[in-house]
Scaffold this motif. Structure first.
Motif, PDB file in Angstrom:
ATOM      1  N   UNK A   1       0.846  -1.202   0.000  1.00  0.00           N
ATOM      2  CA  UNK A   1       0.000   0.000   0.000  1.00  0.00           C
ATOM      3  C   UNK A   1       0.876   1.244   0.000  1.00  0.00           C
ATOM      4  N   UNK A   2       0.627   2.134  -0.976  1.00  0.00           N
ATOM      5  CA  UNK A   2       1.366   3.395  -1.024  1.00  0.00           C
ATOM      6  C   UNK A   2       0.433   4.592  -1.191  1.00  0.00           C
ATOM      7  N   UNK A   3      -0.857   4.412  -0.862  1.00  0.00           N
ATOM      8  CA  UNK A   3      -1.794   5.521  -1.037  1.00  0.00           C
ATOM      9  C   UNK A   3      -2.116   6.216   0.281  1.00  0.00           C
ATOM     10  N   UNK A   4      -1.322   5.987   1.335  1.00  0.00           N
ATOM     11  CA  UNK A   4      -1.450   6.758   2.574  1.00  0.00           C
ATOM     12  C   UNK A   4      -0.681   8.062   2.374  1.00  0.00           C
TER      13      UNK A   4
ATOM     14  N   UNK B   1      -8.206  -0.695  -5.012  1.00  0.00           N
ATOM     15  CA  UNK B   1      -8.551  -0.276  -3.652  1.00  0.00           C
ATOM     16  C   UNK B   1      -9.623   0.802  -3.707  1.00  0.00           C
ATOM     17  N   UNK B   2     -10.563   0.745  -2.749  1.00  0.00           N
ATOM     18  CA  UNK B   2     -11.670   1.712  -2.702  1.00  0.00           C
ATOM     19  C   UNK B   2     -11.500   2.666  -1.535  1.00  0.00           C
ATOM     20  N   UNK B   3     -11.662   3.960  -1.813  1.00  0.00           N
ATOM     21  CA  UNK B   3     -11.678   4.967  -0.748  1.00  0.00           C
ATOM     22  C   UNK B   3     -13.121   5.078  -0.261  1.00  0.00           C
ATOM     23  N   UNK B   4     -13.410   4.493   0.894  1.00  0.00           N
ATOM     24  CA  UNK B   4     -14.791   4.373   1.359  1.00  0.00           C
ATOM     25  C   UNK B   4     -15.279   5.568   2.151  1.00  0.00           C
ATOM     26  N   UNK B   5     -14.356   6.202   2.904  1.00  0.00           N
ATOM     27  CA  UNK B   5     -14.827   7.204   3.864  1.00  0.00           C
ATOM     28  C   UNK B   5     -13.764   8.264   4.107  1.00  0.00           C
TER      29      UNK B   5
ATOM     30  N   UNK C   1      -7.575   1.971   8.138  1.00  0.00           N
ATOM     31  CA  UNK C   1      -7.931   3.303   8.619  1.00  0.00           C
ATOM     32  C   UNK C   1      -6.657   4.122   8.750  1.00  0.00           C
ATOM     33  N   UNK C   2      -6.600   5.268   8.073  1.00  0.00           N
ATOM     34  CA  UNK C   2      -5.439   6.157   8.107  1.00  0.00           C
ATOM     35  C   UNK C   2      -5.771   7.381   8.957  1.00  0.00           C
ATOM     36  N   UNK C   3      -4.863   7.721   9.869  1.00  0.00           N
ATOM     37  CA  UNK C   3      -5.067   8.889  10.742  1.00  0.00           C
ATOM     38  C   UNK C   3      -4.235  10.062  10.255  1.00  0.00           C
ATOM     39  N   UNK C   4      -4.894  11.190   9.993  1.00  0.00           N
ATOM     40  CA  UNK C   4      -4.240  12.449   9.660  1.00  0.00           C
ATOM     41  C   UNK C   4      -4.492  13.436  10.804  1.00  0.00           C
ATOM     42  N   UNK C   5      -3.986  14.652  10.663  1.00  0.00           N
ATOM     43  CA  UNK C   5      -4.134  15.634  11.745  1.00  0.00           C
ATOM     44  C   UNK C   5      -5.593  16.010  11.967  1.00  0.00           C
ATOM     45  N   UNK C   6      -6.364  16.167  10.879  1.00  0.00           N
ATOM     46  CA  UNK C   6      -7.742  16.660  11.024  1.00  0.00           C
ATOM     47  C   UNK C   6      -8.777  15.780  10.340  1.00  0.00           C
TER      48      UNK C   6
ATOM     49  N   UNK D   1     -10.826   5.875   5.351  1.00  0.00           N
ATOM     50  CA  UNK D   1     -11.069   4.439   5.390  1.00  0.00           C
ATOM     51  C   UNK D   1     -10.982   3.885   3.970  1.00  0.00           C
ATOM     52  N   UNK D   2     -10.123   2.872   3.797  1.00  0.00           N
ATOM     53  CA  UNK D   2      -9.910   2.261   2.483  1.00  0.00           C
ATOM     54  C   UNK D   2     -10.168   0.763   2.563  1.00  0.00           C
ATOM     55  N   UNK D   3     -10.729   0.231   1.460  1.00  0.00           N
ATOM     56  CA  UNK D   3     -10.819  -1.222   1.313  1.00  0.00           C
ATOM     57  C   UNK D   3      -9.722  -1.661   0.357  1.00  0.00           C
TER      58      UNK D   3
END
Length: 686
Positions: free
Chosen positions: A9-12, A379-383, A348-353, A357-359
């Motif tokens: 995975x490299x889309x974070x 990969x799907x960007x769900x949220x 689940x990726x955590x950013x500052x603000x 959520x990705x599948x």
């Protein structure tokens, strides 16, 4: 090691904030670092430079100054005009005081640590008394015509130097009046500039004031006469920061070109007692502005826009020329920002603000070892879940079943129920969360997603039962022996019966969730815990520390396991102990109870407890033997540590199932590409 199918995975799209200030504490050997988003981090230099504490950022809290006072008290100030003190035990802001001078640009604690100076936008220098509980305004010094951008105390505490625009003022602390005003030459590469900004000043015991400015100069002034003694033109751009050693025999400056210069006080001749300041070494470890520098007894520390914290040991100060003398670059936080719902293959990726959520994608193709397989489903960007308010997210988590998401800021706790309909997700927020959940430092769901464990900033641990769209508070474990030590790491056993919690010191407490009581405390160790996990079936607690030691503790037996005692007796391989990034995640293979999986930012390792431990004479990073070798040689070269360095920088790695891994990488080139362009420097031949 076994063969795994790996989701690479490299889309974070994570970009750390730039470094704005650094402050070194000689008494505790700790380094405070503030970033442009207001986040403040504390690194323990004695514990392998581990980031042991952090305070989340705030949109209105742009930090411009940071300093230690009275030993262990940390203060910051910024453009909102407030002085903030941090609670190093509860890991939150203790209080904020308005200085009433507009934005604050500079701050310095007195040599005794009992007084605090701030330099403000309106040209005022304000003196505060540091009391046991708070700070109290004492008086103003003579107001200057322009903002005060830098401050420095004389080591005796009788005078201060203040850098402004075009001049440096020297104040008498007792009277508060300016006794000298030293005008700075505006000449920059032979051309007169409109303004010369004094970015940093340092006041020495002999009365010398060293200044660095926007004209690329380092200048030495005699504060008694107010005259210029020596001038060094070192850069074609701003010199933005300066830090001096305690012995006053060397100092370091950082420039907007990304260069760090080291100056040393050396004898004029071998037989002479006369000494002079000489520029000895330039270092180019940054691509962008070096906004802040610090000088520890054994290292030069720098940070800036390129987000790296660089620690360069001084070779003449390092007693043993081993790996401790190597350069270190710290880019990523020493805590997890990626969380996985294995059952639904979600990240689940955590950013500052916000949270993302990705599948994960999938493939139906097959191939041999080392092949890259094409995706049959991307990969799907769900949220995209954005926070409300100016506060940064402290921590977050997703349940193993993927049905719950929780996150916390400094003042609010949020819990959401997720409902899936093919490729769309609907959110249902759980309302009326109890006030005691505010400012959670760590959140964890049980393996069956029926319970939520929350570690608060006041040292208590809360257990919440999750119901359909609601919750029930089950129990709260109060902090041990009346302390308010914050719990920063949690681990729950797969059967849900045991909860392990590690605090800001080195202790680990184990709680019995079934009977709601403290079960045992793991013997204290000198170095902080960086990761912990509880193994299935055996309920062995595996603990990683910042000095790269790994312990295995049997929770039912309340003692270290035989394997752990063996490894401590023999010792780890020297190359293992020389790694300079902490282990951030530990997990286990569901079908192989003898395997421990762990990773840091630059390697992924499987420890097979059934195999012999490597000694210093064997290869730690063991290459696979050629296929035509006999099984005897294979067995002879095999040892417990199987290490892969294919994936880096590695922010997260875990098993999705017994044959599938997920690896989340964040290449440094992708981060640099998103930063503002650096100052263009002419290179030879161009």
């Amino acid at each position: 090691m076994g063969e795994f199918k790996v989701h690479r995975v490299r889309f974070f799209n994570y970009v750390p904030s730039g470094i704005r200030c650094v402050a070194y504490n000689n008494q505790s050997n700790r380094l405070a670092v503030s970033r442009t988003d207001g986040t403040v981090e504390i690194y323990n230099l004695s514990a392998n430079y581990f980031q042991e504490k952090f305070f989340p950022g705030h949109e209105s809290r742009a930090t411009e100054a940071l300093c230690w006072a009275k030993g262990q008290r940390l203060f910051s100030a910024g453009l909102n005009g407030e002085i903030i003190e941090y609670d190093l035990q509860a890991l939150n802001v203790k209080y904020a005081v308005d200085a009433f001078g507009g934005p604050i640009w500079s701050m310095a604690a007195s040599p005794s640590g009992s007084q605090l100076l701030v330099g403000c936008e309106d040209g005022s220098v304000k003196l505060f008394q540091i009391t046991p509980d708070k700070i109290q305004f004492e008086r103003n010094f003579d107001r200057q015509k322009s903002r005060i951008l830098s401050l420095s105390w004389h080591p005796s505490g009788t005078h201060i130097a203040a850098g402004s625009i075009d001049y440096i003022s020297v104040f008498d602390v007792k009277s508060g009046s300016a006794i000298h005003k030293m005008l700075v030459d505006r000449q920059y590469m032979g051309v007169s500039k409109r303004k010369c900004i004094i970015w940093g000043v340092a006041f020495l015991s002999d009365g010398t004031v060293i200044s660095v400015d926007s004209a690329g100069k380092v200048q030495f002034w005699d504060s008694a006469t107010g005259t210029l003694v020596k001038n060094h033109l070192i850069a074609n751009a701003d010199v933005q920061s300066i830090a001096i050693s305690d012995q006053e025999d060397s100092f370091v400056v950082g420039t907007a070109e990304g260069t760090v210069f080291h100056f040393q006080l050396v004898s004029v001749t071998s037989s002479s007692s006369e000494k002079q300041w000489v520029r000895t070494k330039p270092f180019q470890h940054h691509t962008h502005d070096v906004r802040a520098v610090a000088h520890s007894p054994t290292a030069l520390i720098s940070g800036g826009t390129d987000t790296h914290l660089v620690i360069r040991p001084l070779m003449e100060k390092v007693e043993v020329k081993n790996y401790d003398a190597a350069l270190r670059k710290i880019t990523f936080p020493h805590r997890r920002l990626v969380f996985c719902a294995k059952k639904k293959q979600l990240l689940l990726f955590q950013f500052a603000h916000h949270l993302e959520l990705w599948r994960l994608g999938s493939t139906v193709a097959t191939g041999k070892h080392g092949d890259t397989l094409p995706l049959s489903k991307n990969a799907d960007h769900l949220l995209h879940l954005k926070t409300k308010g100016p506060e940064n997210i402290i921590c977050s988590c997703i349940s193993p079943c993927g049905s719950w998401v929780a996150y916390s800021t400094a003042s609010r706790f949020f819990l959401y129920r997720l409902n899936y309909d093919h490729d769309s997700v609907s959110l249902q927020r759980v309302s009326k969360m109890p006030a005691f959940l505010r400012s959670a430092l760590h959140i964890l769901f049980s393996e069956d997603s029926s319970k939520l464990f929350v570690a608060s900033s006041q040292g208590s641990l809360h257990i919440i039962r999750l119901l359909e769209g609601s919750f029930k508070h089950l129990h709260t474990f109060q902090p041990q022996s009346g302390t308010v030590e914050s719990m920063c790491l949690l681990a729950v056993s797969p059967d849900g019966n045991w909860l392990a919690a590690s605090g800001t010191s080195a202790g680990v407490h184990v709680y019995n969730v079934k009977h709601l009581k403290l079960h045992c405390t793991v013997p204290a160790y000198n170095f902080p815990v960086t990761a912990l996990a509880i193994a299935p079936k055996t309920n062995n607690l595996v603990i990683a520390h910042s000095d790269q030691q790994v312990f295995e503790y049997s929770i039912p037996d309340k003692q270290y396991t035989e394997w752990s005692r063996t490894i401590q007796k023999q010792g780890f391989h020297h190359l293992w102990l020389q790694r300079d990034t902490p282990i951030t995640h530990i997990s286990f293979h569901p079908k192989r109870p003898m395997h421990i999986l762990l990773h840091d930012a630059y390697m992924f390792c499987i420890i097979d407890k059934s195999l012999p431990l490597p000694n210093d004479k064997t290869l730690l990073y063991n290459p696979l033997p050629p296929t035509n070798e006999s099984d005897v040689i294979r067995r002879r070269t095999a040892h417990a540590f199987k290490i892969s360095k294919i994936y880096k920088p590695l922010l997260f790695m875990d098993l999705l199932d017994e044959k599938t891994l997920v690896a989340v990488e964040r290449p440094l080139d992708d981060i640099i590409a998103q930063l503002p362009p650096p100052i263009k420097k002419k290179k030879f031949g161009t």
